[in-house]
Design a protein around this motif. Structure first.
Motif, PDB file in Angstrom:
ATOM      1  N   THR A 366       0.682  -1.280  -0.085  1.00 25.41           N
ATOM      2  CA  THR A 366       0.007  -0.031   0.177  1.00 25.41           C
ATOM      3  C   THR A 366       1.076   1.262  -0.190  1.00 25.41           C
ATOM      4  N   HIS A 367       0.818   2.119  -0.943  1.00 24.64           N
ATOM      5  CA  HIS A 367       1.598   3.456  -1.181  1.00 24.64           C
ATOM      6  C   HIS A 367       0.649   4.630  -0.659  1.00 24.64           C
ATOM      7  N   LEU A 368       1.076   5.263   0.015  1.00 29.73           N
ATOM      8  CA  LEU A 368       0.384   6.439   0.580  1.00 29.73           C
ATOM      9  C   LEU A 368       0.875   7.582  -0.272  1.00 29.73           C
ATOM     10  N   VAL A 369       0.059   8.507  -1.079  1.00 26.08           N
ATOM     11  CA  VAL A 369       0.577   9.642  -1.760  1.00 26.08           C
ATOM     12  C   VAL A 369       0.344  10.762  -1.187  1.00 26.08           C
ATOM     13  N   LEU A 370       1.665  11.648  -1.105  1.00 26.45           N
ATOM     14  CA  LEU A 370       1.348  12.682  -0.142  1.00 26.45           C
ATOM     15  C   LEU A 370       1.831  14.007  -1.266  1.00 26.45           C
ATOM     16  N   SER A 371       1.501  15.319  -1.014  1.00 28.54           N
ATOM     17  CA  SER A 371       2.039  16.203  -1.627  1.00 28.54           C
ATOM     18  C   SER A 371       3.203  17.046  -0.945  1.00 28.54           C
ATOM     19  N   ALA A 372       4.202  17.241  -1.553  1.00 29.94           N
ATOM     20  CA  ALA A 372       5.548  17.975  -0.936  1.00 29.94           C
ATOM     21  C   ALA A 372       5.010  19.441  -0.710  1.00 29.94           C
ATOM     22  N   MET A 373       3.775  19.881  -1.144  1.00 31.81           N
ATOM     23  CA  MET A 373       3.535  21.376  -0.883  1.00 31.81           C
ATOM     24  C   MET A 373       2.856  21.319   0.487  1.00 31.81           C
ATOM     25  N   SER A 374       2.390  20.401   0.907  1.00 37.02           N
ATOM     26  CA  SER A 374       1.701  20.092   2.488  1.00 37.02           C
ATOM     27  C   SER A 374       2.548  20.576   3.485  1.00 37.02           C
ATOM     28  N   LYS A 375       1.596  21.059   4.444  1.00 40.69           N
ATOM     29  CA  LYS A 375       2.503  21.306   5.939  1.00 40.69           C
ATOM     30  C   LYS A 375       2.822  20.254   6.702  1.00 40.69           C
ATOM     31  N   ASP A 376       3.901  20.539   7.610  1.00 36.02           N
ATOM     32  CA  ASP A 376       4.201  19.231   8.487  1.00 36.02           C
ATOM     33  C   ASP A 376       3.080  18.655   9.174  1.00 36.02           C
ATOM     34  N   ALA A 377       2.288  19.542   9.846  1.00 32.70           N
ATOM     35  CA  ALA A 377       0.975  19.116  10.695  1.00 32.70           C
ATOM     36  C   ALA A 377       0.021  18.201   9.809  1.00 32.70           C
ATOM     37  N   ASP A 378      -0.191  18.741   8.482  1.00 29.32           N
ATOM     38  CA  ASP A 378      -1.178  17.914   7.640  1.00 29.32           C
ATOM     39  C   ASP A 378      -0.575  16.740   7.412  1.00 29.32           C
ATOM     40  N   LEU A 379       0.558  16.567   6.859  1.00 31.38           N
ATOM     41  CA  LEU A 379       1.093  15.404   6.586  1.00 31.38           C
ATOM     42  C   LEU A 379       1.056  14.235   7.411  1.00 31.38           C
ATOM     43  N   LEU A 380       1.362  14.737   8.841  1.00 30.83           N
ATOM     44  CA  LEU A 380       1.407  13.828   9.858  1.00 30.83           C
ATOM     45  C   LEU A 380      -0.213  13.231  10.216  1.00 30.83           C
ATOM     46  N   GLU A 381      -0.985  14.256  10.226  1.00 25.14           N
ATOM     47  CA  GLU A 381      -2.288  13.928  10.596  1.00 25.14           C
ATOM     48  C   GLU A 381      -2.747  12.769   9.277  1.00 25.14           C
ATOM     49  N   VAL A 382      -2.559  13.181   7.959  1.00 21.29           N
ATOM     50  CA  VAL A 382      -2.938  12.254   7.054  1.00 21.29           C
ATOM     51  C   VAL A 382      -2.499  10.716   7.277  1.00 21.29           C
ATOM     52  N   HIS A 383      -1.176  10.991   7.495  1.00 21.37           N
ATOM     53  CA  HIS A 383      -0.555   9.516   7.897  1.00 21.37           C
ATOM     54  C   HIS A 383      -1.079   8.686   8.903  1.00 21.37           C
ATOM     55  N   ARG A 384      -1.473   9.556  10.177  1.00 17.18           N
ATOM     56  CA  ARG A 384      -2.353   8.777  11.174  1.00 17.18           C
ATOM     57  C   ARG A 384      -3.441   8.204  10.902  1.00 17.18           C
ATOM     58  N   ARG A 385      -4.167   8.963  10.004  1.00 17.57           N
ATOM     59  CA  ARG A 385      -5.557   8.437   9.639  1.00 17.57           C
ATOM     60  C   ARG A 385      -5.276   7.382   8.679  1.00 17.57           C
ATOM     61  N   TYR A 386      -4.451   7.204   7.684  1.00 11.33           N
ATOM     62  CA  TYR A 386      -4.338   6.009   6.767  1.00 11.33           C
ATOM     63  C   TYR A 386      -3.613   4.899   7.598  1.00 11.33           C
ATOM     64  N   GLN A 387      -3.088   4.761   8.723  1.00 11.70           N
ATOM     65  CA  GLN A 387      -2.215   3.916   9.235  1.00 11.70           C
ATOM     66  C   GLN A 387      -3.219   2.776   9.345  1.00 11.70           C
ATOM     67  N   ALA A 388      -4.479   3.105   9.604  1.00 10.83           N
ATOM     68  CA  ALA A 388      -5.595   1.773   9.656  1.00 10.83           C
ATOM     69  C   ALA A 388      -5.620   1.012   8.521  1.00 10.83           C
ATOM     70  N   LEU A 389      -5.105   1.468   7.378  1.00  9.03           N
ATOM     71  CA  LEU A 389      -4.948   0.758   6.162  1.00  9.03           C
ATOM     72  C   LEU A 389      -3.699  -0.027   5.804  1.00  9.03           C
ATOM     73  N   ASN A 390      -2.897   0.071   6.834  1.00  7.68           N
ATOM     74  CA  ASN A 390      -1.556  -0.629   6.666  1.00  7.68           C
ATOM     75  C   ASN A 390      -0.667  -0.070   5.715  1.00  7.68           C
ATOM     76  N   VAL A 391      -0.572   0.961   5.723  1.00 10.27           N
ATOM     77  CA  VAL A 391       0.648   1.807   4.864  1.00 10.27           C
ATOM     78  C   VAL A 391       1.740   1.120   4.678  1.00 10.27           C
TER      79      VAL A 391
END
Length: 458
Positions: A366-391
């Motif tokens: 499973t690949h989580l695709v994120l934008s390098a334009m995002s802020k640090d806090a937003d990146l960490l929050e998205v990763h936390r939510r997608y962890q339920a899908l075994n990234v």
């Protein structure tokens, strides 16, 4: 007490200005690096805030005025202790001259009894001049009680005045914000002064303060003080540290590659670039699958690229569709699956994603695709939510649009998630590349320049 600020290119020059202009008793209140730059060249500078006594400063100027021209420069460049000793000797010398002058004005003339009997006892004013006199002058006279008392009173008054001024100054500081007197950059995280310039440079590259401080506090334990003052040595240490601490996904042979991520991350285009790379550069047999039933027209772009690459394309609309196509997927090397772009803020979104996933746990990545334009806090929050899908790993896109890439290093340090690849432009498949630690280092420190869509290094 008076306050004055000085700005110079280095700490040594700033301290020399304080000593030269304010005297040896000046007190340093704060010192900080000015980030705006010094002069037309834009160099960094040091700003020092110092407090001084007006009485001491006047005394210093008086001493300098009495010195010959060839000694004035020597006095101004002398250490603070030497200046204070010279000024103290000046006070003592001045007092001795004052006492000697007083003694000369009122000489003591002893008169013998023989001389006294010739005098007119009734008229003291007619005492004849003595035959013999003995006027004794002390070459190093001691202070009289009156002069000593006057000197002591002057010192006491001066001390009282300075104490009152200090009380007033402290009262003003209490009313000011706590951050008025600033330490050097990174001091609050344990970074010493020698490495503060490197701390500033890393934070300007987008590294979080605590992440930059972690690198430099480790450098403090590994490098001697002499090496910490060597810019090249410190920069080499920082480069080695980043290379060792960037987790990168290992080469994989999984059959199913699931691409997920929030809206606007470039997930679908990244999957198409990866499919093109597998087909054109690695000669793999690839199938494209879309599970997005939310976005209207989500399949059209993928269908076009599937036709160009001559790849099978399948649209999944329910969990039952998976069981119909699974037997046919054994004929391909890799199955790339595109999911709907969701932020997973609601529980039903997470259930929807899980329902559309392939009914197998073997050979899945499973690949989580994120934008390098995002802020640090937003990146960490998205990763936390997608962890339920075994990234399994992360792909960062829009590298060509981001001005700083420190958030990529911040992300892997905070989450420990390995990097799989980068999307660096809009071309297919040229603008997709597998992640390496060397590439992350280049992005942060801009060693070779940032690659644009045209492939030109800046």
């Amino acid at each position: 007490m008076q306050i004055k600020k000085f700005e110079a290119r280095s700490m040594k020059e700033a301290l020399e200005l304080v000593k030269t202009q304010l005297g040896p008793d000046a007190v340093i209140l704060s010192a900080k690096e000015v980030t705006k730059g010094f002069g037309l060249g834009g160099e960094k500078s040091i700003e020092i805030t110092a407090a001084y006594s007006e009485n001491v400063l006047q005394h210093k100027k008086y001493v300098e005025s009495k010195l010959p021209e060839h000694l004035k420069e020597k006095f101004s460049k002398a250490p603070a202790r030497t200046q204070k000793e010279t000024m103290q000797k000046s006070i003592e010398s001045r007092l001795k001259l004052m006492q000697a002058e007083e003694t000369r004005k009122k000489p003591v003339i002893p008169v013998t009894m023989t001389q006294r009997r010739y005098a007119d006892i009734d008229n003291e004013d007619t005492v004849p001049a003595p035959v013999e006199t003995s006027i004794k002058y002390n070459p190093t006279p001691k202070l009289t009680q009156q002069a000593q008392a006057t000197f002591n009173n002057l010192e006491v008054d001066q001390l009282k005045s300075e104490i009152d001024q200090l009380k007033n100054l402290l009262g003003q500081f209490k009313q000011m914000p706590q951050g008025f007197v600033q330490a050097h950059p990174g001091a609050e995280h344990g970074v010493n002064y020698n490495l503060s310039s490197h701390y500033t440079a890393l934070t300007r590259k987008g590294l979080l303060p605590e992440v930059a401080a972690e690198i430099l506090t480790q450098a403090q334990t590994q490098l001697t003080p002499d090496k910490q003052n060597n810019k090249a040595v410190v920069e080499a240490y920082i480069a080695r540290f980043i290379l060792k601490t960037v987790p990168v996904a290992q080469e994989n042979f999984e059959q199913f590659h699931l691409f997920m991520g929030p809206s606007g991350s470039g997930k679908t285009s990244t999957m198409i670039k990866y499919a093109s790379d597998l087909v054109l550069n690695h000669k793999k047999r690839v199938a494209l699958i879309s599970t997005d039933t939310i976005k209207i027209g989500a399949d059209e772009q993928m269908k076009i690229f599937a036709q160009i690459l001559n790849l099978p394309f399948i649209a999944i609309r329910s969990e039952a569709d998976w069981f119909k196509i699974l037997p046919y997927l054994n004929q391909v090397d890799h199955v790339l699956v595109d999911f709907a772009s969701l932020n997973l803020k609601a529980a039903d979104e997470l259930r929807y994603i899980k329902k559309m996933m392939p009914p197998t746990t073997e050979s899945v990545r499973t690949h989580l695709v994120l934008s390098a334009m995002s802020k640090d806090a937003d990146l960490l929050e998205v990763h936390r939510r997608y962890q339920a899908l075994n990234v399994s790993d992360v792909v960062f896109t829009s590298l060509d649009e981001a001005s700083m890439h420190g958030n990529i290093y911040n992300f892997v340090q905070k989450t420990g998630a390995p990097l799989f690849g980068f999307g660096i432009g809009s071309r297919t498949p040229e603008d997709f590349e597998r992640a390496t630690a060397e590439r992350v280092l280049d992005l942060i420190l801009n060693i070779t320049g940032t690659r644009t869509e045209s492939g030109i290094n800046l």
